[in-house]
Motif scaffolding. Sequence first.
Motif, PDB file in Angstrom:
ATOM      1  N   LEU A  76       0.842  -1.195   0.000  1.00 37.60           N
ATOM      2  CA  LEU A  76       0.000   0.000   0.000  1.00 37.60           C
ATOM      3  C   LEU A  76       0.878   1.246   0.000  1.00 37.60           C
ATOM      4  O   LEU A  76       1.713   1.433   0.884  1.00 37.60           O
ATOM      5  N   VAL A  77       0.693   2.117  -1.004  1.00 38.74           N
ATOM      6  CA  VAL A  77       1.479   3.339  -1.146  1.00 38.74           C
ATOM      7  C   VAL A  77       0.726   4.557  -0.620  1.00 38.74           C
ATOM      8  O   VAL A  77       1.311   5.448  -0.005  1.00 38.74           O
ATOM      9  N   ASN A  78      -0.583   4.584  -0.865  1.00 35.33           N
ATOM     10  CA  ASN A  78      -1.373   5.740  -0.446  1.00 35.33           C
ATOM     11  C   ASN A  78      -2.825   5.325  -0.246  1.00 35.33           C
ATOM     12  O   ASN A  78      -3.368   4.516  -1.006  1.00 35.33           O
ATOM     13  N   SER A  79      -3.460   5.882   0.772  1.00 37.06           N
ATOM     14  CA  SER A  79      -4.888   5.700   1.010  1.00 37.06           C
ATOM     15  C   SER A  79      -5.514   7.060   1.248  1.00 37.06           C
ATOM     16  O   SER A  79      -5.090   7.793   2.154  1.00 37.06           O
ATOM     17  N   SER A  80      -6.521   7.416   0.436  1.00 36.89           N
ATOM     18  CA  SER A  80      -7.131   8.737   0.581  1.00 36.89           C
ATOM     19  C   SER A  80      -7.881   8.868   1.903  1.00 36.89           C
ATOM     20  O   SER A  80      -8.083   9.972   2.400  1.00 36.89           O
ATOM     21  N   LYS A  81      -8.308   7.738   2.486  1.00 37.75           N
ATOM     22  CA  LYS A  81      -9.018   7.816   3.764  1.00 37.75           C
ATOM     23  C   LYS A  81      -8.108   8.304   4.881  1.00 37.75           C
ATOM     24  O   LYS A  81      -8.555   8.958   5.816  1.00 37.75           O
ATOM     25  N   SER A  82      -6.809   8.007   4.763  1.00 41.23           N
ATOM     26  CA  SER A  82      -5.875   8.438   5.815  1.00 41.23           C
ATOM     27  C   SER A  82      -5.113   9.703   5.444  1.00 41.23           C
ATOM     28  O   SER A  82      -4.839  10.545   6.302  1.00 41.23           O
ATOM     29  N   THR A  83      -4.781   9.869   4.162  1.00 42.94           N
ATOM     30  CA  THR A  83      -3.986  11.031   3.748  1.00 42.94           C
ATOM     31  C   THR A  83      -4.829  12.189   3.237  1.00 42.94           C
ATOM     32  O   THR A  83      -4.355  13.322   3.149  1.00 42.94           O
ATOM     33  N   GLY A  84      -6.084  11.899   2.851  1.00 41.75           N
ATOM     34  CA  GLY A  84      -6.926  12.936   2.256  1.00 41.75           C
ATOM     35  C   GLY A  84      -6.602  13.218   0.809  1.00 41.75           C
ATOM     36  O   GLY A  84      -7.195  14.110   0.193  1.00 41.75           O
ATOM     37  N   THR A  85      -5.678  12.450   0.228  1.00 38.70           N
ATOM     38  CA  THR A  85      -5.253  12.656  -1.161  1.00 38.70           C
ATOM     39  C   THR A  85      -5.506  11.393  -1.972  1.00 38.70           C
ATOM     40  O   THR A  85      -5.101  10.297  -1.567  1.00 38.70           O
ATOM     41  N   MET A  86      -6.165  11.547  -3.118  1.00 39.19           N
ATOM     42  CA  MET A  86      -6.395  10.419  -4.014  1.00 39.19           C
ATOM     43  C   MET A  86      -5.382  10.453  -5.137  1.00 39.19           C
ATOM     44  O   MET A  86      -5.173  11.498  -5.755  1.00 39.19           O
ATOM     45  N   ARG A 103      -3.517  13.575  -9.057  1.00 37.82           N
ATOM     46  CA  ARG A 103      -3.675  13.726  -7.614  1.00 37.82           C
ATOM     47  C   ARG A 103      -4.848  14.651  -7.318  1.00 37.82           C
ATOM     48  O   ARG A 103      -4.996  15.707  -7.926  1.00 37.82           O
ATOM     49  N   SER A 104      -5.688  14.238  -6.376  1.00 42.43           N
ATOM     50  CA  SER A 104      -6.814  15.067  -5.947  1.00 42.43           C
ATOM     51  C   SER A 104      -6.813  15.149  -4.428  1.00 42.43           C
ATOM     52  O   SER A 104      -6.670  14.129  -3.747  1.00 42.43           O
ATOM     53  N   ASP A 105      -6.978  16.364  -3.917  1.00 47.69           N
ATOM     54  CA  ASP A 105      -7.087  16.527  -2.469  1.00 47.69           C
ATOM     55  C   ASP A 105      -8.540  16.552  -2.019  1.00 47.69           C
ATOM     56  O   ASP A 105      -8.834  16.828  -0.849  1.00 47.69           O
ATOM     57  N   GLY A 106      -9.461  16.245  -2.968  1.00 50.32           N
ATOM     58  CA  GLY A 106     -10.881  16.245  -2.641  1.00 50.32           C
ATOM     59  C   GLY A 106     -11.512  17.610  -2.671  1.00 50.32           C
ATOM     60  O   GLY A 106     -12.712  17.749  -2.423  1.00 50.32           O
ATOM     61  N   LYS A 107     -10.722  18.622  -3.003  1.00 47.95           N
ATOM     62  CA  LYS A 107     -11.225  19.997  -3.025  1.00 47.95           C
ATOM     63  C   LYS A 107     -10.871  20.682  -4.343  1.00 47.95           C
ATOM     64  O   LYS A 107     -11.720  20.950  -5.168  1.00 47.95           O
ATOM     65  N   LYS A 108      -9.587  20.972  -4.521  1.00 46.30           N
ATOM     66  CA  LYS A 108      -9.134  21.706  -5.706  1.00 46.30           C
ATOM     67  C   LYS A 108      -9.158  20.806  -6.945  1.00 46.30           C
ATOM     68  O   LYS A 108      -9.269  19.582  -6.851  1.00 46.30           O
ATOM     69  N   SER A 146      -9.489  24.427 -13.452  1.00 51.73           N
ATOM     70  CA  SER A 146      -9.933  23.292 -14.258  1.00 51.73           C
ATOM     71  C   SER A 146      -9.105  22.037 -14.014  1.00 51.73           C
ATOM     72  O   SER A 146      -7.874  22.086 -13.935  1.00 51.73           O
ATOM     73  N   ASP A 147      -9.806  20.902 -13.913  1.00 49.67           N
ATOM     74  CA  ASP A 147      -9.130  19.609 -13.997  1.00 49.67           C
ATOM     75  C   ASP A 147      -8.511  19.469 -15.385  1.00 49.67           C
ATOM     76  O   ASP A 147      -8.981  20.110 -16.342  1.00 49.67           O
ATOM     77  N   PRO A 148      -7.497  18.615 -15.542  1.00 45.20           N
ATOM     78  CA  PRO A 148      -7.109  18.243 -16.909  1.00 45.20           C
ATOM     79  C   PRO A 148      -8.309  17.624 -17.634  1.00 45.20           C
ATOM     80  O   PRO A 148      -8.899  16.652 -17.153  1.00 45.20           O
ATOM     81  N   GLY A 192     -14.220  18.873  -4.959  1.00 44.62           N
ATOM     82  CA  GLY A 192     -14.938  19.745  -4.043  1.00 44.62           C
ATOM     83  C   GLY A 192     -16.116  20.435  -4.712  1.00 44.62           C
ATOM     84  O   GLY A 192     -17.206  20.540  -4.136  1.00 44.62           O
ATOM     85  N   PHE A 193     -15.899  20.908  -5.944  1.00 40.42           N
ATOM     86  CA  PHE A 193     -16.975  21.552  -6.710  1.00 40.42           C
ATOM     87  C   PHE A 193     -18.077  20.544  -7.035  1.00 40.42           C
ATOM     88  O   PHE A 193     -19.267  20.854  -6.953  1.00 40.42           O
ATOM     89  N   GLU A 194     -17.667  19.319  -7.384  1.00 38.51           N
ATOM     90  CA  GLU A 194     -18.637  18.281  -7.719  1.00 38.51           C
ATOM     91  C   GLU A 194     -19.485  17.912  -6.507  1.00 38.51           C
ATOM     92  O   GLU A 194     -20.704  17.728  -6.610  1.00 38.51           O
TER      93      GLU A 194
END
Length: 660
Positions: free
Chosen positions: A236-246, A262-267, A290-292, A469-471
């Motif tokens: 496991l390298v990353n989990s958004s539930k713990s880091t807040g980053t997808m 990378r998404s922080d769930g907001k920007k 804008s997202d890509p 976040g906007f979504e």
Amino acid sequence: MKYAPAILLGLAIAGPAHAATPSIEDFVRHPTYSGVKISPDGEYLALTVDRGEQNVLTVMRTKDLSLVKVNQLPDGKSVGQFYWTSPQRLMFNSIRKVGTYAQPFGTGEWYGVNADGSQARPLVFYGTRDVTQRGKTVGSERFSLLDTLKDDDTNVLMEVNYPKSSEGVGTEVVLFDTLSGRRKPVARAPRENCGIALDAAKQPRYAVCMDDEDAQGRYDTHAELYQRAADGSWKLVNSSKSTGTMLSVLGTSGDGRIYALRSDGKKPQALGTIDNATGAFKPLFEDPVSDPAGFIRSTDGETILGVVTEAGVPRVTMIEEDHPDAELYASLAAAFPGQLVNFASATRDGRKVVVSVSSDRNPGELYLYDRDTGKARFLMRSRAWIDAEKMARVKPFSLKTRDGLTIYGYLTIPHGSSGKNMPLIVNPHGGPMGPRDDWGFNWETQLFASRGYAVLQVNYRGSGGFGKGFEDMAYGQWATGIMNDIIDATKWAIDAGHADPERICIYGGSFGGYASMMAPAREPGLFKCAFGYVGAYSAEIQMRLSDTSKSESGMRYLKRAYGATKAEQDAMSPVNHAHRIQIPVYLAAGARDPRCPPEHTEAMYKALSAAGNTPEGMIIQSGEMHGFYDVENRKKLYSEMLEFFGRHIGKQAPGVAGVD
């Protein structure tokens, strides 16, 4: 960066198709082609052709576009994704269409065929076959192609998904023989609900695993990123539930870099690379709005040369300016100013490149660029019968909503119009969470503009492309925040002098149909008429009859979207606000729509009638699903729609001398 002006010498820009006002059929008929791929050696072009309810796979000779073979599946099935697996062989899957507002669903079947039609074989299928074919028969597995393996003309790598629980799906990678259908396991995902990405050596290296439930049991999206070691174990390298980053993996560049979002769930999402040793994310590009929205890739399909963002008109930002293909792209983009240019496909050696060109007025056209001659040859138009010079222009705009949120949208202005005091059709998009409107050619808004109407499209809160976040702002806000955005954008068009306040109607499909009823209920007097198409008007019906409601995750989504209580759901349902809709209404639906069943439309009709405002018409079209496909059914729908608009805000409307 150096440019190559010689590329301009070979462009064969064909003249306008015709000057007469296009008919309704000119807009509603299907384009000549959709997906296009050149064979690895450049001898053939393969493309999918839309025949309404069925897509076929067509193969032509590149040198003269002569027809080689048309591959049509039985039982009304359509060709979906297709790939060249060698210079002579293609592989494709089959799909069934469920309407223009819904993604087609795959039947799960895969086929292989040579360019000339020989060795046509089913490779993956369901049901009973003779003893020689049983090895290709599968149960509940679903296959998708990971890589064509350019150095192997026989095998490809495929991802296989199979059910493991009521909500869980297992995943493995297999080496797949495109002639026999035989499969050899390569790797399995570390857990359920994963997608697997390959490294530069075409080995399974990363797994992105998704969840759609939070700690409280509510609908939300989370992701875990795993890395596979040489011994086949996963870490496991990353989990958004713990880091807040997808983190989600896009693929691997030719030099071995692993691209990720990378998404922080907001920007908005950032594009970058993942360090193979540490799993750390290194950003390459990030836009504050804008997202890509897309990527310009090198001709081998691996290196990302540039990022496309679409807050307004598409903007291309190059991030690999020293790559040889970046210079070629810059020259091509300079040859088509004001249009979006991309590499659609290329030969294995990159010497011949299929180039796509499109804009708000240009439905799309293809050119074949030859590196040896430095010239581009015109191939075909997606809608040759459309004269781009006579199409409407699309003006991006932004505004501040009543609660201080910046939102973006597009105003389609009829060709030859001053852009002032126009009759206006407000056209909310579907979704609401995820889909969005963009600047590219839209046959529906162009149809309205060809009849003198301006069209307003707004990417209200919840729209895709502006960050998670906007979504997420759309949840629980269907009848309030989203409607405020649509109403505020309509008032912006009035205040800016674009719209005649006495000639505004609202029309939309799917969630846009919902909005076409709810917005007039929220703001009586703003709209003069409303047309609802394949809309969802009742939370109770949607949570009982829609295909979304048939899964646990779908019900979690609906409860978060509508609200968990009956009071919340009733408040968000237009059928319960029919007494506030005191303008002319027309309704239309597909009789076989699984996403927004026709019971919605029937219930809305009854509610309006009970409130003393019987709709002027209702179409429940047999054979159609979530958005009409059949050209004749489309002609009927839009003929009725245009007559309806004409009676209330067009030339036929009382006191109206004409439209601008």
